[in-house]
Design an enzyme around this catalytic site. Structure first.
Site, PDB file in Angstrom:
ATOM      1  N   ASP A 179       5.807   3.139 -11.537  1.00  0.00           N
ATOM      2  CA  ASP A 179       5.823   1.687 -11.554  1.00  0.00           C
ATOM      3  C   ASP A 179       6.703   1.277 -10.369  1.00  0.00           C
ATOM      4  OD1 ASP A 179       6.703  -1.010 -12.062  1.00  0.00           O
ATOM      5  OD2 ASP A 179       5.890  -0.759 -14.083  1.00  0.00           O
ATOM      6  N   ASP A 211       1.336   4.328  -6.461  1.00  0.00           N
ATOM      7  CA  ASP A 211       0.581   3.364  -7.267  1.00  0.00           C
ATOM      8  C   ASP A 211       0.873   3.633  -8.731  1.00  0.00           C
ATOM      9  OD1 ASP A 211      -1.893   1.335  -6.537  1.00  0.00           O
ATOM     10  OD2 ASP A 211      -1.896   2.000  -8.623  1.00  0.00           O
ATOM     11  N   ASP A 228       1.797  -4.602  -1.165  1.00  0.00           N
ATOM     12  CA  ASP A 228       0.504  -5.281  -1.260  1.00  0.00           C
ATOM     13  C   ASP A 228       0.299  -5.475  -2.768  1.00  0.00           C
ATOM     14  OD1 ASP A 228      -1.972  -6.277  -0.379  1.00  0.00           O
ATOM     15  OD2 ASP A 228      -2.943  -4.349  -0.765  1.00  0.00           O
ATOM     16  N   ALA A 265       2.276  -0.291  -3.682  1.00  0.00           N
ATOM     17  CA  ALA A 265       1.097  -0.416  -4.559  1.00  0.00           C
ATOM     18  C   ALA A 265      -0.101  -0.090  -3.665  1.00  0.00           C
ATOM     19  CB  ALA A 265       1.014  -1.817  -5.122  1.00  0.00           C
ATOM     20  N   SER A 266      -0.466   1.175  -3.597  1.00  0.00           N
ATOM     21  CA  SER A 266      -1.240   1.628  -2.436  1.00  0.00           C
ATOM     22  C   SER A 266      -2.694   2.018  -2.696  1.00  0.00           C
ATOM     23  CB  SER A 266      -0.534   2.820  -1.801  1.00  0.00           C
ATOM     24  OG  SER A 266      -0.580   3.910  -2.688  1.00  0.00           O
ATOM     25  N   ALA A 267      -3.089   2.225  -3.943  1.00  0.00           N
ATOM     26  CA  ALA A 267      -4.452   2.717  -4.176  1.00  0.00           C
ATOM     27  C   ALA A 267      -5.481   1.612  -3.934  1.00  0.00           C
ATOM     28  CB  ALA A 267      -4.572   3.220  -5.616  1.00  0.00           C
ATOM     29  N   PRO A 268      -6.628   1.904  -3.321  1.00  0.00           N
ATOM     30  CA  PRO A 268      -7.143   3.240  -2.971  1.00  0.00           C
ATOM     31  C   PRO A 268      -6.735   3.730  -1.579  1.00  0.00           C
ATOM     32  CG  PRO A 268      -8.850   1.603  -2.629  1.00  0.00           C
ATOM     33  CD  PRO A 268      -7.649   0.857  -3.131  1.00  0.00           C
ATOM     34  N   GLY A 269      -5.813   3.084  -0.939  1.00  0.00           N
ATOM     35  CA  GLY A 269      -5.239   3.685   0.260  1.00  0.00           C
ATOM     36  C   GLY A 269      -5.681   3.118   1.597  1.00  0.00           C
ATOM     37  N   CYS A 284      -4.034 -10.672  -2.034  1.00  0.00           N
ATOM     38  CA  CYS A 284      -5.366 -11.181  -1.709  1.00  0.00           C
ATOM     39  C   CYS A 284      -5.641 -12.393  -2.600  1.00  0.00           C
ATOM     40  CB  CYS A 284      -6.437 -10.111  -1.858  1.00  0.00           C
ATOM     41  SG  CYS A 284      -6.558  -9.433  -3.508  1.00  0.00           S
TER      42      CYS A 284
HETATM   43  C1  LIG Z   1      -4.086  -4.981  -4.280  1.00  0.00           C
HETATM   44  S1  LIG Z   1      -4.160  -3.448  -4.970  1.00  0.00           S
HETATM   45  C2  LIG Z   1      -3.572  -2.409  -3.691  1.00  0.00           C
HETATM   46  C3  LIG Z   1      -4.580  -2.113  -2.619  1.00  0.00           C
HETATM   47  C4  LIG Z   1      -4.024  -1.122  -1.626  1.00  0.00           C
HETATM   48  N1  LIG Z   1      -2.793  -1.591  -1.033  1.00  0.00           N
HETATM   49  C5  LIG Z   1      -4.986  -0.791  -0.517  1.00  0.00           C
HETATM   50  O1  LIG Z   1      -4.847  -1.315   0.569  1.00  0.00           O
HETATM   51  O2  LIG Z   1      -5.886   0.010  -0.733  1.00  0.00           O
HETATM   52  C6  LIG Z   1      -2.799  -3.489  -6.046  1.00  0.00           C
HETATM   53  C7  LIG Z   1      -2.433  -2.162  -6.646  1.00  0.00           C
HETATM   54  O3  LIG Z   1      -1.247  -2.343  -7.382  1.00  0.00           O
HETATM   55  C8  LIG Z   1      -1.232  -1.381  -8.393  1.00  0.00           C
HETATM   56  N2  LIG Z   1      -0.169  -1.792  -9.339  1.00  0.00           N
HETATM   57  C9  LIG Z   1      -0.234  -2.667 -10.354  1.00  0.00           C
HETATM   58  N3  LIG Z   1       0.962  -2.797 -10.923  1.00  0.00           N
HETATM   59  C10 LIG Z   1       1.822  -2.001 -10.253  1.00  0.00           C
HETATM   60  C11 LIG Z   1       3.193  -1.690 -10.375  1.00  0.00           C
HETATM   61  N4  LIG Z   1       3.948  -2.245 -11.326  1.00  0.00           N
HETATM   62  N5  LIG Z   1       3.731  -0.809  -9.518  1.00  0.00           N
HETATM   63  C12 LIG Z   1       2.989  -0.227  -8.554  1.00  0.00           C
HETATM   64  N6  LIG Z   1       1.680  -0.471  -8.416  1.00  0.00           N
HETATM   65  C13 LIG Z   1       1.102  -1.349  -9.238  1.00  0.00           C
HETATM   66  C14 LIG Z   1      -2.640  -1.398  -8.916  1.00  0.00           C
HETATM   67  O4  LIG Z   1      -2.941  -0.203  -9.588  1.00  0.00           O
HETATM   68  C15 LIG Z   1      -3.427  -1.578  -7.617  1.00  0.00           C
HETATM   69  O5  LIG Z   1      -3.866  -0.343  -7.148  1.00  0.00           O
END
Ligand SMILES: C[S@@+](CC[C@H](N)C(=O)[O-])C[C@H]1O[C@@H](n2cnc3c(N)ncnc32)[C@H](O)[C@@H]1O
Length: 641
Positions: A417, A390, A434, A366-370, A491
């Site tokens: 997903d 993501d 994350d 779950a990587s956005a915004p990276g 977080c």
């Molecule tokens: C905490 S943020 C990630 C922040 C990111 N790791 C960073 O360091 O920039 C959580 C992310 O999980 C994504 N997300 C939510 N549900 C998800 C799923 N089922 N599978 C993958 N990503 C998911 C969201 O779109 C969001 O970008």
């Protein structure tokens, strides 16, 4: 060092509490339970923390913002409003700024951390990966950093002036603390040193005047801290706590459900410190992109632009804390050239715990915004591969932008997903999850969390996190020569999203065990919480708190996968049933591609691993198809061998 701004030092160390603040009713707030002396230190710390929150920093291009840590699946992008919120904070912080520009302190000489993942190291020993070249170079760098520090201190001939200013600040803080204390006295209802909880209809108990509420909080905390001596005859502890929770909701503006959830995480006085810290912005921090520069070079370049910064602490060799800047930190030439990422200090931690090694294949689920993907790429020194996934397609745009800006060349961005892994691809050396979470660790950045999360939201999040963590585990190859690790982070500080999820994973996947995160600070994860008892190894996980570590609330757990065999269901009888999972894609609303549920896997099924030969053929076929579709080029089929 003589002449170092006292406020700055305070910000790096003290928990940021008790800075005079305004709440929704625009009334002045002070920490209702702190003694005046503690207040003094914290006022200074709070002010410094305020300065550290940059309007200019916040002007970072949207995609770089880590402020949206709390993204939950399917949430709407709110990053614009977050940036605006930060702008306001900087305006007030800037007023009366008297912090010396360009000074670096001794903390700039970061400690060396070993790169190894070996479990043989004692828990608590720092052993996360270093992104510096090698030890020798590191030593040279330390000397160079010392030079920067020295030259900056020579330049500053206003040390005496700074000390005078610092004394003035202290005096002002003291006066304010005394004034606040005096105000409290007018509302304290003491009777033989006991706080008598008036009857429900008593006007004092009905009052929503914040000063009265504040006095009640202070008195109830005093009683709870010395209950046997100070309780009033027929009142139970629960009576006092019920009133306290009501008052805390009123004073800090949380809904009752969340207030109760957060309150019980801490001893009573510490809970108040936590709520106070959520009212104060955290310092702005940046991460040096070691793919393009070194920290000392970056620090020097920014100092030359008048930026006032320091290392984030000895625990990181790449982080810098920005106290003040005459230029927008999110738009300097160095920023645009990808020399750094605007990134919360807490968000370095999961990547440090993951400690990716060169040439590995790593999944960031779950990587956005990276922020973390690009840090992983830097630790891999652009070798191996980072799969930056993501579920939110819109958010992958900022992910791609950051990957380009920072010069990352070993990343694949995908939009699945996370629960579809390892159906999509598996066999990774390491996986970072994350997870999407409620964001209770970042309330200072997004106050809406105080009121917009219901019991149902927490249940849904926790369920999603549990499904994702199993997918993360199943995507790792236990046979990896260098890795076989999974890091889970959020977080959020709630137990449902952290220990509960990790405990679930340990039950469902006995083929993993928890290992030390390698982070040498942070509070141990809970092994018991209220009526819950967790696996004792959960003490290896780490919690981070704004009032304690001056960073966002965070949680980090690290697993080692010992086998690729998922245990038979019947060996696992005492476990809750895994929920069936039918992923729905966000954009189409249709059932998504990929495997069914982890729960529907057959017993003893091996996790799907990466097969280079098989995949090479698949990749070739898909490239050929693409070339034909887009450019009309037809590749001759490869002769079978
Ligand atoms: C905490 S943020 C990630 C922040 C990111 N790791 C960073 O360091 O920039 C959580 C992310 O999980 C994504 N997300 C939510 N549900 C998800 C799923 N089922 N599978 C993958 N990503 C998911 C969201 O779109 C969001 O970008």
């Amino acid at each position: 060092m003589a002449g170092r701004p006292a406020t700055k030092k305070g910000a790096a160390k003290a928990s940021p509490v008790s800075s005079p603040q305004k709440n929704a009713n625009n009334k002045r707030k002070v920490n209702p339970v702190k003694e005046p002396v503690a207040k003094k230190a914290k006022v200074a710390a709070g002010k410094a923390a305020g300065k550290a929150t940059g309007k200019k920093a916040a002007k970072a291009v949207e995609e770089d913002s880590e402020d949206d840590e709390s993204w939950a699946y399917g949430a709407v992008d709110e990053s614009d409003s977050e940036v605006e919120e930060m702008d306001d904070e900087f305006v007030s912080a800037e007023e009366g700024s008297d912090i010396e520009v360009g000074a670096l302190n001794d903390d700039f000489l970061g400690d060396e951390f070993a790169e190894s993942d070996e479990e043989s190291k004692a828990p608590g020993t720092a052993m996360f990966g270093s992104d510096e070249e090698d030890e020798e170079e590191g030593e040279e760098e330390e000397e160079d950093e010392e030079d920067i520090f020295a030259s900056n201190s020579e330049d500053s001939d206003d040390d005496d002036d700074m000390e005078a200013k610092s004394r003035k600040l202290d005096a002002a803080a003291k006066a304010e603390a005394e004034e606040a204390e005096a105000e409290l006295q007018t509302n304290i209802m003491l009777e033989n040193d006991k706080y008598v909880l008036p009857g429900d209809d008593h006007e004092i108990l009905q009052s929503t005047d914040l000063q009265v509420v504040q006095a009640r909080i202070q008195e109830i905390v005093r009683v709870l801290n010395n209950f046997r001596e100070m309780r009033e005859g027929n009142r139970s502890r629960n009576d006092y706590i019920a009133q306290l929770l009501k008052d805390l909701c009123l004073y800090y503006g949380y809904n009752e459900y969340l207030m109760e959830k957060l309150f019980y995480i801490f001893p009573v006085s510490e809970a108040i410190e936590f709520f106070e810290a959520n009212e104060v912005p955290r310092p702005v921090t940046i991460r040096t992109n070691t793919l393009k520069t070194r920290r000392r070079e970056l620090a020097q370049a920014l100092i030359n632009r008048g930026v006032n910064l320091d290392p984030v602490g000895k625990w990181s060799k790449v982080g810098l804390q920005v106290f003040d800047s005459p230029v927008p930190i999110g738009a300097t030439p160095e920023y645009l050239a990808g020399h750094y990422m605007l990134q919360a200090a807490s968000s370095f931690l999961p990547v440090m715990a993951l400690a990716p090694q060169e040439h590995e294949r790593v999944l960031d689920m779950a990587s956005a915004p990276g922020g973390k993907s690009t840090y992983i790429a830097a630790l891999l020194k652009n070798t191996g591969m980072v799969f930056a996934n993501d579920a939110n397609k819109d958010r992958t745009k900022s992910l791609v932008a950051n990957i380009h800006r920072l010069g990352v060349k070993n990343a694949v961005v995908c939009n699945y997903d996370g629960r579809e892994f390892p159906g999509v691809i598996g066999g990774f050396d390491r996986v970072l999850l994350d997870a999407p979470c409620s964001g209770t660790g970042v309330i200072s950045k997004d106050a809406s969390v105080k009121t917009n999360k219901s019991e149902q939201d927490f249940q849904m999040l926790s369920q999603l996190q549990k499904q994702l963590i199993l997918s993360a585990i199943d995507s790792v190859d236990a046979g990896s020569k260098t890795g076989g690790y999974i890091v889970y982070s959020t977080c959020s500080v709630t137990v449902d999203e952290n220990e509960d999820v990790v405990n679930y994973a340990l039950k469902k996947r006995p083929n993993v065990k928890l290992v030390s995160t390698g982070l040498d600070f942070g509070k141990e994860g809970f092994t018991r919480f209220r009526e819950k008892v967790f696996h004792p190894s959960i003490s290896l996980t780490r919690r981070y708190y704004p009032h304690m570590h001056n960073m966002d609330g965070f949680y980090v757990a690290k697993f080692k996968k010992i086998s690729n065999k998922i245990p038979k269901k019947e060996d696992n009888v005492d476990l809750d049933e895994e929920e069936e999972f039918t992923p729905i894609t966000e954009e189409t609303g249709k059932r998504s591609r990929g495997k069914k549920s982890n729960g529907s896997k057959t017993a003893e099924e091996e996790s799907i691993s990466f097969n280079a030969d098989e995949d090479a053929e698949l990749i070739r076929a898909s490239q050929a198809k693409l070339l034909q579709q887009q450019k009309g080029i037809k590749l001759r089929p490869k002769k079978s061998t």
